[in-house]
Design a protein around this motif. Structure first.
Motif, PDB file in Angstrom:
ATOM      1  N   LYS A  36       0.860  -1.177   0.000  1.00 49.56           N
ATOM      2  CA  LYS A  36       0.000   0.000   0.000  1.00 49.56           C
ATOM      3  C   LYS A  36       0.896   1.227   0.000  1.00 49.56           C
ATOM      4  CE  LYS A  36      -3.861   2.066   2.299  1.00 49.56           C
ATOM      5  NZ  LYS A  36      -5.105   1.730   2.909  1.00 49.56           N
ATOM      6  N   THR A  37       0.544   2.217  -0.794  1.00 47.37           N
ATOM      7  CA  THR A  37       1.316   3.452  -0.857  1.00 47.37           C
ATOM      8  C   THR A  37       0.643   4.507   0.013  1.00 47.37           C
ATOM      9  OG1 THR A  37       2.042   2.946  -3.095  1.00 47.37           O
ATOM     10  CG2 THR A  37       2.247   5.225  -2.381  1.00 47.37           C
ATOM     11  N   LEU A  38       1.407   5.054   0.937  1.00 43.08           N
ATOM     12  CA  LEU A  38       0.911   6.123   1.793  1.00 43.08           C
ATOM     13  C   LEU A  38       1.433   7.448   1.262  1.00 43.08           C
ATOM     14  CD1 LEU A  38       1.635   4.521   5.277  1.00 43.08           C
ATOM     15  CD2 LEU A  38      -0.486   4.462   3.968  1.00 43.08           C
ATOM     16  N   ARG A  39       0.590   8.448   1.277  1.00 42.98           N
ATOM     17  CA  ARG A  39       0.991   9.775   0.815  1.00 42.98           C
ATOM     18  C   ARG A  39       1.200  10.662   2.027  1.00 42.98           C
ATOM     19  NH1 ARG A  39       0.487  10.958  -4.562  1.00 42.98           N
ATOM     20  NH2 ARG A  39       0.435  13.157  -4.053  1.00 42.98           N
ATOM     21  N   GLY A  40       2.367  11.274   2.089  1.00 47.39           N
ATOM     22  CA  GLY A  40       2.656  12.224   3.158  1.00 47.39           C
ATOM     23  C   GLY A  40       2.128  13.591   2.801  1.00 47.39           C
ATOM     24  N   PRO A  41       1.748  14.376   3.799  1.00 44.87           N
ATOM     25  CA  PRO A  41       1.184  15.701   3.510  1.00 44.87           C
ATOM     26  C   PRO A  41       2.246  16.676   3.013  1.00 44.87           C
ATOM     27  CG  PRO A  41       1.478  15.405   5.868  1.00 44.87           C
ATOM     28  CD  PRO A  41       1.806  14.083   5.223  1.00 44.87           C
ATOM     29  N   ALA A  42       1.801  17.583   2.179  1.00 42.09           N
ATOM     30  CA  ALA A  42       2.685  18.651   1.704  1.00 42.09           C
ATOM     31  C   ALA A  42       2.678  19.764   2.741  1.00 42.09           C
ATOM     32  CB  ALA A  42       2.200  19.172   0.365  1.00 42.09           C
ATOM     33  N   THR A  43       3.841  20.259   3.049  1.00 40.10           N
ATOM     34  CA  THR A  43       3.972  21.393   3.961  1.00 40.10           C
ATOM     35  C   THR A  43       4.779  22.460   3.245  1.00 40.10           C
ATOM     36  OG1 THR A  43       5.955  20.406   4.942  1.00 40.10           O
ATOM     37  CG2 THR A  43       3.860  19.948   6.036  1.00 40.10           C
ATOM     38  N   PRO A  44       4.756  23.683   3.713  1.00 37.73           N
ATOM     39  CA  PRO A  44       5.535  24.732   3.033  1.00 37.73           C
ATOM     40  C   PRO A  44       6.999  24.324   2.876  1.00 37.73           C
ATOM     41  CG  PRO A  44       4.099  25.699   4.666  1.00 37.73           C
ATOM     42  CD  PRO A  44       4.016  24.204   4.842  1.00 37.73           C
ATOM     43  N   GLY A  45       7.471  24.352   1.661  1.00 36.24           N
ATOM     44  CA  GLY A  45       8.853  24.016   1.366  1.00 36.24           C
ATOM     45  C   GLY A  45       9.115  22.534   1.179  1.00 36.24           C
ATOM     46  N   LYS A  46       8.103  21.692   1.356  1.00 35.43           N
ATOM     47  CA  LYS A  46       8.284  20.251   1.179  1.00 35.43           C
ATOM     48  C   LYS A  46       7.289  19.739   0.156  1.00 35.43           C
ATOM     49  CE  LYS A  46      10.117  19.052   5.666  1.00 35.43           C
ATOM     50  NZ  LYS A  46       9.998  18.159   6.793  1.00 35.43           N
ATOM     51  N   MET A  47       7.717  18.736  -0.585  1.00 33.24           N
ATOM     52  CA  MET A  47       6.850  18.116  -1.586  1.00 33.24           C
ATOM     53  C   MET A  47       6.061  16.983  -0.945  1.00 33.24           C
ATOM     54  SD  MET A  47       9.636  18.027  -4.703  1.00 33.24           S
ATOM     55  CE  MET A  47       8.903  16.602  -5.363  1.00 33.24           C
ATOM     56  N   VAL A  48       4.963  16.614  -1.578  1.00 32.15           N
ATOM     57  CA  VAL A  48       4.216  15.430  -1.159  1.00 32.15           C
ATOM     58  C   VAL A  48       5.091  14.221  -1.452  1.00 32.15           C
ATOM     59  CG1 VAL A  48       2.170  14.033  -1.584  1.00 32.15           C
ATOM     60  CG2 VAL A  48       1.996  16.518  -1.600  1.00 32.15           C
ATOM     61  N   HIS A  49       5.175  13.293  -0.536  1.00 33.52           N
ATOM     62  CA  HIS A  49       5.988  12.101  -0.778  1.00 33.52           C
ATOM     63  C   HIS A  49       5.153  10.843  -0.607  1.00 33.52           C
ATOM     64  CE1 HIS A  49       6.197  12.565   3.603  1.00 33.52           C
ATOM     65  NE2 HIS A  49       6.363  11.263   3.650  1.00 33.52           N
ATOM     66  N   ASN A  50       5.519   9.840  -1.359  1.00 31.94           N
ATOM     67  CA  ASN A  50       4.870   8.535  -1.274  1.00 31.94           C
ATOM     68  C   ASN A  50       5.778   7.606  -0.493  1.00 31.94           C
ATOM     69  OD1 ASN A  50       2.726   9.359  -2.879  1.00 31.94           O
ATOM     70  ND2 ASN A  50       3.771   8.786  -4.741  1.00 31.94           N
ATOM     71  N   GLN A  51       5.189   6.827   0.390  1.00 37.27           N
ATOM     72  CA  GLN A  51       5.962   5.892   1.186  1.00 37.27           C
ATOM     73  C   GLN A  51       5.317   4.511   1.051  1.00 37.27           C
ATOM     74  OE1 GLN A  51       7.540   7.765   4.260  1.00 37.27           O
ATOM     75  NE2 GLN A  51       8.641   6.045   5.089  1.00 37.27           N
ATOM     76  N   GLU A  52       6.141   3.520   0.757  1.00 38.89           N
ATOM     77  CA  GLU A  52       5.628   2.157   0.630  1.00 38.89           C
ATOM     78  C   GLU A  52       5.363   1.565   2.012  1.00 38.89           C
ATOM     79  OE1 GLU A  52       4.692   0.499  -2.154  1.00 38.89           O
ATOM     80  OE2 GLU A  52       5.073   2.416  -3.110  1.00 38.89           O
ATOM     81  N   ALA A  53       4.238   0.910   2.162  1.00 40.46           N
ATOM     82  CA  ALA A  53       3.843   0.263   3.411  1.00 40.46           C
ATOM     83  C   ALA A  53       3.181  -1.058   3.052  1.00 40.46           C
ATOM     84  CB  ALA A  53       2.888   1.156   4.191  1.00 40.46           C
ATOM     85  N   ARG A  54       2.642  -1.736   4.043  1.00 36.64           N
ATOM     86  CA  ARG A  54       1.903  -2.972   3.767  1.00 36.64           C
ATOM     87  C   ARG A  54       0.615  -2.967   4.578  1.00 36.64           C
ATOM     88  NH1 ARG A  54       6.515  -5.940   6.550  1.00 36.64           N
ATOM     89  NH2 ARG A  54       6.031  -5.512   8.707  1.00 36.64           N
ATOM     90  N   GLN A  55      -0.352  -3.712   4.071  1.00 33.03           N
ATOM     91  CA  GLN A  55      -1.645  -3.847   4.729  1.00 33.03           C
ATOM     92  C   GLN A  55      -1.898  -5.324   4.959  1.00 33.03           C
ATOM     93  OE1 GLN A  55      -5.028  -1.433   3.443  1.00 33.03           O
ATOM     94  NE2 GLN A  55      -6.108  -3.340   3.089  1.00 33.03           N
ATOM     95  N   LEU A  56      -2.224  -5.708   6.187  1.00 32.17           N
ATOM     96  CA  LEU A  56      -2.500  -7.098   6.531  1.00 32.17           C
ATOM     97  C   LEU A  56      -3.994  -7.274   6.729  1.00 32.17           C
ATOM     98  CD1 LEU A  56       0.349  -7.540   9.160  1.00 32.17           C
ATOM     99  CD2 LEU A  56       0.422  -8.090   6.732  1.00 32.17           C
ATOM    100  N   THR A  57      -4.561  -8.268   6.045  1.00 36.12           N
ATOM    101  CA  THR A  57      -5.992  -8.531   6.163  1.00 36.12           C
ATOM    102  C   THR A  57      -6.251 -10.031   6.261  1.00 36.12           C
ATOM    103  OG1 THR A  57      -6.222  -8.525   3.759  1.00 36.12           O
ATOM    104  CG2 THR A  57      -6.722  -6.457   4.880  1.00 36.12           C
ATOM    105  N   CYS A  58      -7.480 -10.368   6.653  1.00 32.40           N
ATOM    106  CA  CYS A  58      -7.908 -11.765   6.664  1.00 32.40           C
ATOM    107  C   CYS A  58      -8.420 -12.115   5.257  1.00 32.40           C
ATOM    108  CB  CYS A  58      -8.986 -11.980   7.725  1.00 32.40           C
ATOM    109  SG  CYS A  58     -10.575 -11.196   7.354  1.00 32.40           S
ATOM    110  N   PRO A  59      -8.616 -13.390   4.954  1.00 34.45           N
ATOM    111  CA  PRO A  59      -9.085 -13.754   3.610  1.00 34.45           C
ATOM    112  C   PRO A  59     -10.464 -13.176   3.258  1.00 34.45           C
ATOM    113  CG  PRO A  59      -8.310 -15.698   4.806  1.00 34.45           C
ATOM    114  CD  PRO A  59      -8.306 -14.563   5.764  1.00 34.45           C
ATOM    115  N   VAL A  60     -11.359 -13.070   4.232  1.00 31.46           N
ATOM    116  CA  VAL A  60     -12.701 -12.566   3.966  1.00 31.46           C
ATOM    117  C   VAL A  60     -12.658 -11.092   3.578  1.00 31.46           C
ATOM    118  CG1 VAL A  60     -14.965 -12.125   4.995  1.00 31.46           C
ATOM    119  CG2 VAL A  60     -13.788 -14.269   5.460  1.00 31.46           C
ATOM    120  N   CYS A  61     -11.941 -10.279   4.337  1.00 31.60           N
ATOM    121  CA  CYS A  61     -11.842  -8.858   4.046  1.00 31.60           C
ATOM    122  C   CYS A  61     -11.068  -8.606   2.756  1.00 31.60           C
ATOM    123  CB  CYS A  61     -11.224  -8.101   5.221  1.00 31.60           C
ATOM    124  SG  CYS A  61     -12.291  -8.077   6.678  1.00 31.60           S
ATOM    125  N   ARG A  62     -10.067  -9.416   2.500  1.00 29.27           N
ATOM    126  CA  ARG A  62      -9.284  -9.298   1.253  1.00 29.27           C
ATOM    127  C   ARG A  62     -10.180  -9.553   0.048  1.00 29.27           C
ATOM    128  NH1 ARG A  62      -6.366  -7.328  -2.329  1.00 29.27           N
ATOM    129  NH2 ARG A  62      -4.875  -8.623  -3.389  1.00 29.27           N
TER     130      ARG A  62
END
Length: 68
Positions: A36-62
């Protein structure tokens, strides 16, 4: 904590994760991992950044997430 999916089949297995959606404990055989890709917030002087993460689910929710 034991795996909810295993308990439904009359087995007992130790849970190694908790489903992000429903909160059920799941063992290593039933846990579903998805990148899952998380997006970091943009703040003055900083760009929006994407950070790779993971999401764990059960088979039913998946399966429910894939069907929508």
């Amino acid at each position: 904590m034991n795996c909810y999916e295993c308990s439904q089949s009359g087995r007992t297995a130790q849970a190694v994760a908790v489903c992000k959606v429903c909160g059920a404990g799941v063992c290593s055989n039933h846990v579903r991992t998805e990148p899952k890709t998380l997006r970091g917030p943009a703040t003055p002087g900083k760009m929006v950044h994407n950070q790779e993460a993971r999401q764990l689910t059960c088979p039913v929710c998946r399966a429910a997430e894939q069907s929508s």
